[in-house]
Design a protein around this motif. Sequence first.
Motif, PDB file in Angstrom:
ATOM      1  N   HIS A 243      22.662   0.767 -16.157  1.00  0.00           N
ATOM      2  CA  HIS A 243      22.249   1.441 -17.393  1.00  0.00           C
ATOM      3  C   HIS A 243      22.489   2.944 -17.235  1.00  0.00           C
ATOM      4  N   GLU A 244      23.008   3.553 -18.268  1.00  0.00           N
ATOM      5  CA  GLU A 244      23.353   4.974 -18.180  1.00  0.00           C
ATOM      6  C   GLU A 244      22.160   5.838 -17.797  1.00  0.00           C
ATOM      7  N   ASP A 245      20.965   5.526 -18.338  1.00  0.00           N
ATOM      8  CA  ASP A 245      19.782   6.309 -18.007  1.00  0.00           C
ATOM      9  C   ASP A 245      19.440   6.197 -16.520  1.00  0.00           C
ATOM     10  N   ASP A 246      19.564   4.991 -15.963  1.00  0.00           N
ATOM     11  CA  ASP A 246      19.266   4.810 -14.539  1.00  0.00           C
ATOM     12  C   ASP A 246      20.246   5.578 -13.668  1.00  0.00           C
ATOM     13  N   VAL A 247      21.516   5.561 -14.042  1.00  0.00           N
ATOM     14  CA  VAL A 247      22.524   6.282 -13.269  1.00  0.00           C
ATOM     15  C   VAL A 247      22.340   7.788 -13.426  1.00  0.00           C
ATOM     16  N   SER A 248      21.926   8.214 -14.613  1.00  0.00           N
ATOM     17  CA  SER A 248      21.656   9.634 -14.837  1.00  0.00           C
ATOM     18  C   SER A 248      20.569  10.139 -13.896  1.00  0.00           C
ATOM     19  N   ILE A 249      19.546   9.311 -13.650  1.00  0.00           N
ATOM     20  CA  ILE A 249      18.462   9.706 -12.743  1.00  0.00           C
ATOM     21  C   ILE A 249      18.989   9.852 -11.316  1.00  0.00           C
ATOM     22  N   VAL A 250      19.931   8.998 -10.928  1.00  0.00           N
ATOM     23  CA  VAL A 250      20.526   9.105  -9.591  1.00  0.00           C
ATOM     24  C   VAL A 250      21.193  10.465  -9.413  1.00  0.00           C
ATOM     25  N   PHE A 251      21.804  10.983 -10.477  1.00  0.00           N
ATOM     26  CA  PHE A 251      22.492  12.278 -10.434  1.00  0.00           C
ATOM     27  C   PHE A 251      21.618  13.397 -11.018  1.00  0.00           C
ATOM     28  N   SER A 252      20.311  13.236 -10.932  1.00  0.00           N
ATOM     29  CA  SER A 252      19.370  14.135 -11.591  1.00  0.00           C
ATOM     30  C   SER A 252      19.359  15.542 -10.993  1.00  0.00           C
ATOM     31  N   PHE A 253      18.986  16.515 -11.839  1.00  0.00           N
ATOM     32  CA  PHE A 253      18.816  17.913 -11.418  1.00  0.00           C
ATOM     33  C   PHE A 253      17.578  18.077 -10.539  1.00  0.00           C
ATOM     34  N   THR A 254      16.810  17.015 -10.372  1.00  0.00           N
ATOM     35  CA  THR A 254      15.597  17.091  -9.550  1.00  0.00           C
ATOM     36  C   THR A 254      15.839  16.592  -8.127  1.00  0.00           C
ATOM     37  N   ARG A 255      17.072  16.312  -7.790  1.00  0.00           N
ATOM     38  CA  ARG A 255      17.359  15.756  -6.463  1.00  0.00           C
ATOM     39  C   ARG A 255      18.336  16.635  -5.686  1.00  0.00           C
ATOM     40  N   SER A 256      18.348  16.425  -4.383  1.00  0.00           N
ATOM     41  CA  SER A 256      19.280  17.166  -3.526  1.00  0.00           C
ATOM     42  C   SER A 256      20.709  16.781  -3.879  1.00  0.00           C
ATOM     43  N   TYR A 257      21.629  17.632  -3.474  1.00  0.00           N
ATOM     44  CA  TYR A 257      23.025  17.408  -3.795  1.00  0.00           C
ATOM     45  C   TYR A 257      23.621  16.299  -2.904  1.00  0.00           C
ATOM     46  N   PHE A 258      24.505  15.507  -3.496  1.00  0.00           N
ATOM     47  CA  PHE A 258      25.187  14.473  -2.727  1.00  0.00           C
ATOM     48  C   PHE A 258      26.128  15.095  -1.704  1.00  0.00           C
ATOM     49  N   LEU A 259      26.339  14.350  -0.633  1.00  0.00           N
ATOM     50  CA  LEU A 259      27.351  14.677   0.356  1.00  0.00           C
ATOM     51  C   LEU A 259      28.466  13.659   0.181  1.00  0.00           C
ATOM     52  N   VAL A 260      29.579  14.095  -0.382  1.00  0.00           N
ATOM     53  CA  VAL A 260      30.684  13.181  -0.675  1.00  0.00           C
ATOM     54  C   VAL A 260      31.991  13.950  -0.550  1.00  0.00           C
ATOM     55  N   GLU A 261      32.967  13.310   0.054  1.00  0.00           N
ATOM     56  CA  GLU A 261      34.275  13.939   0.235  1.00  0.00           C
ATOM     57  C   GLU A 261      35.002  13.991  -1.109  1.00  0.00           C
ATOM     58  N   VAL A 262      35.383  15.181  -1.524  1.00  0.00           N
ATOM     59  CA  VAL A 262      36.012  15.379  -2.833  1.00  0.00           C
ATOM     60  C   VAL A 262      37.303  16.167  -2.643  1.00  0.00           C
ATOM     61  N   ASP A 263      38.414  15.561  -2.979  1.00  0.00           N
ATOM     62  CA  ASP A 263      39.701  16.247  -2.853  1.00  0.00           C
ATOM     63  C   ASP A 263      40.022  17.084  -4.092  1.00  0.00           C
ATOM     64  N   VAL A 264      39.808  16.498  -5.263  1.00  0.00           N
ATOM     65  CA  VAL A 264      40.100  17.183  -6.519  1.00  0.00           C
ATOM     66  C   VAL A 264      38.803  17.217  -7.342  1.00  0.00           C
ATOM     67  N   PRO A 265      38.022  18.297  -7.240  1.00  0.00           N
ATOM     68  CA  PRO A 265      36.706  18.319  -7.881  1.00  0.00           C
ATOM     69  C   PRO A 265      36.726  18.019  -9.379  1.00  0.00           C
ATOM     70  N   SER A 266      37.662  18.615 -10.125  1.00  0.00           N
ATOM     71  CA  SER A 266      37.673  18.419 -11.578  1.00  0.00           C
ATOM     72  C   SER A 266      37.961  16.960 -11.934  1.00  0.00           C
ATOM     73  N   GLU A 267      38.835  16.317 -11.192  1.00  0.00           N
ATOM     74  CA  GLU A 267      39.152  14.906 -11.414  1.00  0.00           C
ATOM     75  C   GLU A 267      37.925  14.040 -11.117  1.00  0.00           C
ATOM     76  N   PHE A 268      37.231  14.381 -10.052  1.00  0.00           N
ATOM     77  CA  PHE A 268      36.031  13.654  -9.644  1.00  0.00           C
ATOM     78  C   PHE A 268      34.942  13.777 -10.706  1.00  0.00           C
ATOM     79  N   VAL A 269      34.727  15.003 -11.172  1.00  0.00           N
ATOM     80  CA  VAL A 269      33.696  15.252 -12.182  1.00  0.00           C
ATOM     81  C   VAL A 269      34.044  14.556 -13.494  1.00  0.00           C
ATOM     82  N   SER A 270      35.310  14.552 -13.845  1.00  0.00           N
ATOM     83  CA  SER A 270      35.723  13.870 -15.077  1.00  0.00           C
ATOM     84  C   SER A 270      35.403  12.386 -15.021  1.00  0.00           C
ATOM     85  N   PHE A 271      35.621  11.773 -13.860  1.00  0.00           N
ATOM     86  CA  PHE A 271      35.310  10.351 -13.725  1.00  0.00           C
ATOM     87  C   PHE A 271      33.806  10.135 -13.855  1.00  0.00           C
TER      88      PHE A 271
END
Length: 580
Positions: A243-271
């Motif tokens: 559910h979009e709301d549940d996934v939104s909470i995973v990426f919430s502004f109330t949580r620490s930043y993810f640690l993930v390897e990102v080669d092309v940030p804009s492409e990653f964010v668009s996805f």
Amino acid sequence: MRRQTYQRIAAQVMVFFAEYRLSFQEITDCAQSYFESANWREIQTLSSERIDLYEEMVEEAAAALEQQLGDSIYQPLLWHQAKSYYSKLIKQRTDPELAETFYNSVYCRLFQHHLIDSENMFIESTRTGKEISSGDSIYSTYSTDDSGLVQLLGRMLDEVPLNLAWEHKRRDIRNLIVFMRDNAALDVLGQLESIDLVNRVFFRNKAAYLVGRLKLEKGSQPFVLPVLNNDDGGLYIDTALTHEDDVSIVFSFTRSYFLVEVDVPSEFVSFLHSLIPEKSRAELYSSIGFYKQGKAEFYRSLQGHLKATDDQFVIAPGIRGMVMSVFTLPSYPVVFKIIKDRFSSSKNVTREVVKQKYQLVKKHDRVGRMADTQEFTNFSFPRERFSDHLLEELKEVAGSSIYISGNEVVIRHLWTERYMTPLNMYIDSLVMEEDLEGLRHVIDEYGKAIKQLAAANIFAGDMLFKNFGVTRHGRVVFYDYDEILYLTDCNFREVPKPIYPEQELASEPWYSVAENDVFPEEFAMLTACHQKIRAIFNELHGDLLSVPFWKQAQDNVRSGVIVDVFPYRGEQRFNQLKLS
């Protein structure tokens, strides 16, 4: 051929940016080994290291330019030329928007956030509207045309880029199929065509997240699988979120930043934005560790919104703060917080201490219970968007931070924060509507917020309802940081028994109180406003009024216990009973 001065500026900034990106990735790369070895404490330090890294590299770049070029570095015309040359240097990079923001940070550090000029800086990105592709798909696709669902899920789990084995893969596949079968909102089994899964794993705290989407006959759904380590070197899927709301909470502004390897940030964010379009690009950049890019994206979004609207700023709803003056734009879901010139006599803090508290929150594990903030210096607003009354009020309480420059209101220092409904106002509306179910939920959330912060070694300090907010998902979040302490720095005490009856009636305590002394039984005053609120609080979280609860929480922190605080409800977790 000797380089021109402006070329040397651009080249030097590029050198430090490239070093920053390399070091950023080296820190991020540590997350997988820490997750696989269940080294939870070290994972938590990585996000803080990356935040420090950015500031250190900007400082080093500015210092190097000053050393090499002396006072000539402060000629604005040079930066106009340097910007043009720098644009050419970053043209072939896969992260040009990050490179532009780094350049802006160095410029602002040297000019002390003055001379903010689009001729010399990338106030608007040169990359807006230009898609960058890595050339390779950032996700793998698993199609139902190739196999049945069981085989599809099995192949998907086999190809997850982790070095640990699945504790019980057959059980995980069963749980996923049962989830899809029982999720009436999806009707996945009849519609599923394929699953797209990002090739990189998202690490945060004690979980690794597989992020992707379910491609259905009509449309698509987000698909997020939190993967846990059983501490014995076995992996298991804890739940599935679609559910979009549940996934939104995973990426919430109330949580620490993810640690993930990102080669092309804009492409990653668009996805990611295609999965949760309600999340701004600014929030998504921040969520994967590029918080400065998130700040830049927020600034551009706000400027665009101001051009497209005409409503005026107002004092934010709620009780006026004792340390901060807070205003907002009704059409934009953000508040702006300014430190007052003078604090209430009950507040034993200074301006510098307040800044330190906000920086502490920036770098600490926010466990879904503290709001992220962005800090700005010399932030300019259109004068026409401020009423005379609002300007007078802001000048009265924070005059040293505000001045008028032509058609602009300039605020020397402020923080921005996502708007939330103040908890006291939220509770008042529930009481008026006699919504006992809603009241019970939000009081439970309030108690959980305090407990989860304590588990993360944070004592909120001033725990009045007005210092908490309620998100659009109904979660309670703390947002007033001027009195927070590390839990382990507190001294929790019982209130001494009075010797004489008159002592209880005195306006001052009859017992000594040291700086960090805390008396939990006094928290009962927080819920004294309403009988039903008090009854619900005492039923659900009455242990917060006892000294033993807090001392046990301190012992847990000191012994290195890291409590599981996941961004989804307990009832969403899968049954982990092993199949025979």
